[in-house]
Enzyme design. Structure first.
Site, PDB file in Angstrom:
ATOM      1  N   LYS A  56       0.833  -1.199   0.000  1.00 57.56           N
ATOM      2  CA  LYS A  56       0.000   0.000   0.000  1.00 57.56           C
ATOM      3  C   LYS A  56       0.869   1.251   0.000  1.00 57.56           C
ATOM      4  O   LYS A  56       0.653   2.181  -0.753  1.00 57.56           O
ATOM      5  CB  LYS A  56      -0.933  -0.027   1.221  1.00 57.56           C
ATOM      6  N   GLU A  95      10.632  -4.568   4.347  1.00 56.46           N
ATOM      7  CA  GLU A  95      10.716  -5.967   3.900  1.00 56.46           C
ATOM      8  C   GLU A  95      10.407  -6.074   2.407  1.00 56.46           C
ATOM      9  O   GLU A  95      11.128  -6.723   1.650  1.00 56.46           O
ATOM     10  CB  GLU A  95       9.703  -6.835   4.678  1.00 56.46           C
ATOM     11  N   GLY A 126      -4.714  -1.398   5.017  1.00 54.81           N
ATOM     12  CA  GLY A 126      -3.890  -2.525   4.593  1.00 54.81           C
ATOM     13  C   GLY A 126      -4.494  -3.872   4.947  1.00 54.81           C
ATOM     14  O   GLY A 126      -4.580  -4.781   4.119  1.00 54.81           O
ATOM     15  N   GLU A 137      -4.400  -5.751  15.190  1.00 52.11           N
ATOM     16  CA  GLU A 137      -3.879  -4.459  14.735  1.00 52.11           C
ATOM     17  C   GLU A 137      -5.003  -3.413  14.716  1.00 52.11           C
ATOM     18  O   GLU A 137      -4.760  -2.221  14.820  1.00 52.11           O
ATOM     19  CB  GLU A 137      -3.241  -4.588  13.340  1.00 52.11           C
ATOM     20  N   HIS A 178      -4.906 -32.440  19.230  1.00 47.03           N
ATOM     21  CA  HIS A 178      -3.784 -33.245  19.736  1.00 47.03           C
ATOM     22  C   HIS A 178      -2.652 -32.353  20.233  1.00 47.03           C
ATOM     23  O   HIS A 178      -1.533 -32.810  20.424  1.00 47.03           O
ATOM     24  CB  HIS A 178      -3.293 -34.175  18.631  1.00 47.03           C
ATOM     25  N   LYS A 183       9.739   0.130  14.042  1.00 45.16           N
ATOM     26  CA  LYS A 183      10.353   0.414  12.745  1.00 45.16           C
ATOM     27  C   LYS A 183      11.452   1.466  12.899  1.00 45.16           C
ATOM     28  O   LYS A 183      12.550   1.326  12.356  1.00 45.16           O
ATOM     29  CB  LYS A 183       9.305   0.940  11.761  1.00 45.16           C
TER      30      LYS A 183
HETATM   31  O1  LIG Z   1       1.186  -2.709   2.240  1.00 39.80           O
HETATM   32  P1  LIG Z   1       2.305  -2.053   2.962  1.00 39.80           P
HETATM   33  O2  LIG Z   1       2.241  -0.564   2.887  1.00 39.80           O
HETATM   34  O3  LIG Z   1       3.636  -2.571   2.485  1.00 39.80           O
HETATM   35  O4  LIG Z   1       2.172  -2.394   4.474  1.00 39.80           O
HETATM   36  C1  LIG Z   1       2.337  -3.675   5.005  1.00 39.80           C
HETATM   37  C2  LIG Z   1       2.031  -3.662   6.497  1.00 39.80           C
HETATM   38  O5  LIG Z   1       2.930  -2.741   7.083  1.00 39.80           O
HETATM   39  C3  LIG Z   1       2.770  -2.318   8.424  1.00 39.80           C
HETATM   40  O6  LIG Z   1       3.501  -3.121   9.272  1.00 39.80           O
HETATM   41  C4  LIG Z   1       1.372  -2.167   8.908  1.00 39.80           C
HETATM   42  O7  LIG Z   1       1.336  -2.295  10.304  1.00 39.80           O
HETATM   43  C5  LIG Z   1       0.420  -3.154   8.283  1.00 39.80           C
HETATM   44  O8  LIG Z   1      -0.886  -2.738   8.554  1.00 39.80           O
HETATM   45  C6  LIG Z   1       0.617  -3.248   6.807  1.00 39.80           C
HETATM   46  O9  LIG Z   1      -0.322  -4.140   6.255  1.00 39.80           O
END
Ligand SMILES: O=P(O)(O)OC[C@H]1O[C@H](O)[C@H](O)[C@@H](O)[C@@H]1O
Length: 547
Positions: free
Chosen positions: A206, A212, A267, A353, A384, A512
């Site tokens: 988004k 990552e 997201g 979240e 189990h 972060k």
């Molecule tokens: O889709 P992106 O902008 O890469 O975000 C990926 C994720 O990043 C963050 O960690 C938010 O806490 C999430 O809510 C989100 O879905």
């Protein structure tokens, strides 16, 4: 117990909890033979049995009254009509528009968003068809055989859940892979399995600013170049989805391979959007549309059904009943369907979240518990593993069992056994087993009297553990859509009652920021000494092995 004392109707619930605390679910079933008929309902292809809850008509009436007092109907209306209910980010919350197939406009800032949504559906359909017909070709002219979704959090969990839920609908001849974690092991494993000539990477983010995803996308790009793909041909192997079109451009993905997203899609609610391209590629656009329609049916039910016959409202209010009036701390969701194995993971982000918050919409600290710890897994495996704690542990853990009545793979007697186990777990949680029953059973089996006395306390199962059963006929695309939307709306209901903003996530930011700082220390020369002693020590230990 942390009652919602900002609502006057809460007092009645405190009283009712005290009354019910001494009652066993068994007795409630014995006293009312109609309990199942009374406390079951159906919506959007989902059947809900909520009869094994610690409730009676008074509790339900009071919970409904509390929802009214909290102005839940008004809040539902505000969300669907595009009001900026995400007040810390100044955004509307309209993932519901993505699965709306009616004719009315949906307005955000004076603009109808429906034509944009329809345009992107057209584009998603085109891309899907190009790939399926073998018209989308890689740099050596070969058709696509591997698709890799690079995305994390909301750009991964929901789409993966839907894709696995719809396994019987997967198109033939396409391998699908996922890279989410920054751990290099994950992407390395995927790169080992794919063929660079026939791979299409979907970079789903988004923000297009997630560490990552950007690192993994760069690694994938480098891999393609190393494997002989020319810079100019990279566009044949990458599609990107984001609200941040500028960042996509800077990354070097061609504009014609870019799909937009809007800030009114959160997201963790984005699988219904262009982020769902991977779903469309794996199951076909028609099935993706069926998924949207199922979710839309649930929305419609949520919008129109009276509060006391409204599935997301009932489930949301029951959750509050246990979290705030019985002191429960967690909530488990256990699917008796292998294809739903990713569902609890998606729910964790969706729920925790959204409602893992401690500040009310107007900035006050709450004096009650909010979001439950969400966890779960797949039956029968989990029987189990951790069900022991559900049955005899000291904690109250309400459970939702999701168990489709029919299987896509009716193999001998296995599905009847699977379903029988789901119902039996639900029944065992409700009934338990009394001291007398255990004693009589052992004596009848000829166990020596002293062993009966010694073993009985260990074998007692208290029961009285509340649980819901959700029983669709089968997991079709519509049902999968309705199921995910049910939980989204349940989360919304709880957020309204807890007065929190379910649509921001400021809590994830600190990690972060500190991550960047620690990374700087890890990459600086010499020993690190300007952080707290633990951070210094851990950074220096890393350096010791990475000179
Ligand atoms: O889709 P992106 O902008 O890469 O975000 C990926 C994720 O990043 C963050 O960690 C938010 O806490 C999430 O809510 C989100 O879905």
């Amino acid at each position: 117990m942390t009652p919602l004392s900002h609502l006057s109707s809460s007092d009645k619930l405190v009283e009712l909890q005290k009354q019910l605390a001494g009652t066993h679910l068994r007795d409630l079933f014995d006293a009312d033979k109609q309990r199942f008929d009374k406390y079951t309902m159906e919506a959007a292809g989902l059947f809900l049995d909520y009869s094994k809850n610690l409730i009676n008509d008074d509790v339900l009436a009071s919970l409904t009254k509390m929802a009214e007092e909290a102005k839940l109907p008004e809040a539902i209306k505000a969300m669907f009509s595009g009001e900026k209910i995400n007040n810390t980010e100044g955004r509307a919350v309209l993932h519901t528009a993505l699965r709306y197939f009616g004719k009315d406009p949906v307005m955000v800032d004076g603009k109808d968003v429906m034509p944009m949504i329809r345009d992107t559906h057209k584009r998603m359909k085109e891309i899907t068809q190009q790939v399926h017909k073998g018209e989308w070709k890689g740099h050596t002219g070969k058709p696509v055989k591997h698709i890799v979704n690079i995305g994390i959090g909301g750009s991964y969990l929901g789409l993966k859940t839907a894709i696995n839920a719809l396994t019987p609908y997967h198109v033939k001849g396409l391998e699908h892979h996922y890279v989410a974690n920054i751990d290099p092991n994950e992407i390395s494993e995927v790169l080992r399995k794919i063929d660079p000539e026939t791979t299409l990477f979907i970079v789903a983010s988004k923000s297009f600013g997630t560490l990552e995803t950007l690192q993994n996308a760069q690694a994938a790009r480098k891999f393609m170049l190393d494997q002989g793909c020319a810079e100019a041909d990279i566009r044949k192997h990458f599609v990107a989805i984001s609200t941040n079109l500028k960042a996509i451009d800077e990354f070097g993905i061609a504009q014609e391979n870019t799909l937009p997203l809007w800030d009114w899609v959160g997201g963790r609610y984005s699988l219904w959007s262009t982020i769902g391209l991977m779903i469309s590629l794996v199951v076909g656009f028609d099935n993706f549309e069926r998924l949207l329609k199922g979710a839309g049916d649930m929305d419609n039910h949520f919008k129109t059904a009276p509060l006391d016959q409204n599935m997301p409202v009932l489930m949301g209010m029951l959750g509050i009943w246990y979290q705030n009036y019985f002191g429960a701390e967690s909530h488990a969701v256990i699917s008796y369907d292998y294809f739903l194995r990713d569902f609890p993971g998606h729910l964790q982000q969706m729920d925790m979240e959204s409602n893992g918050k401690r500040t009310t919409l107007d900035g006050k600290t709450v004096d009650y518990q909010t979001g439950a710890v969400i966890w779960g897994g797949t039956g029968t495996n989990d029987q189990h593993a951790y069900h022991q704690l559900l049955h005899q542990g000291t904690r109250l853990i309400p459970v939702d069992f999701v168990a489709p009545a029919t299987s896509h793979n009716p193999l001998g007697e296995q599905h009847p056994w699977l379903f029988a186990n789901a119902v039996a777990q639900s029944q065992a949680m409700m009934q338990g087993k009394t001291m007398e029953e255990i004693r009589d059973e052992m004596l009848a089996a000829g166990v020596a009297a002293e062993d009966v006395e010694r073993l009985t306390p260990h074998k007692v199962i208290p029961g009285n553990r509340p649980n819901n059963m959700i029983v669709p006929e089968k997991i079709t695309p519509e049902v999968a859509g309705a199921l995910i939307a049910l939980y989204e709306q349940k989360v919304f209901v709880q957020g309204v009652l807890w007065q929190v903003n379910s649509f921001d996530q400021w809590g994830v930011e600190l990690g972060k920021v500190l991550g960047n700082r620690v990374y700087d220390r890890i990459t600086e020369k010499g020993a690190t000494s300007d952080q707290d002693s633990s951070t210094n020590g851990l950074v220096n230990r890393f350096k010791q092995f990475n000179v």
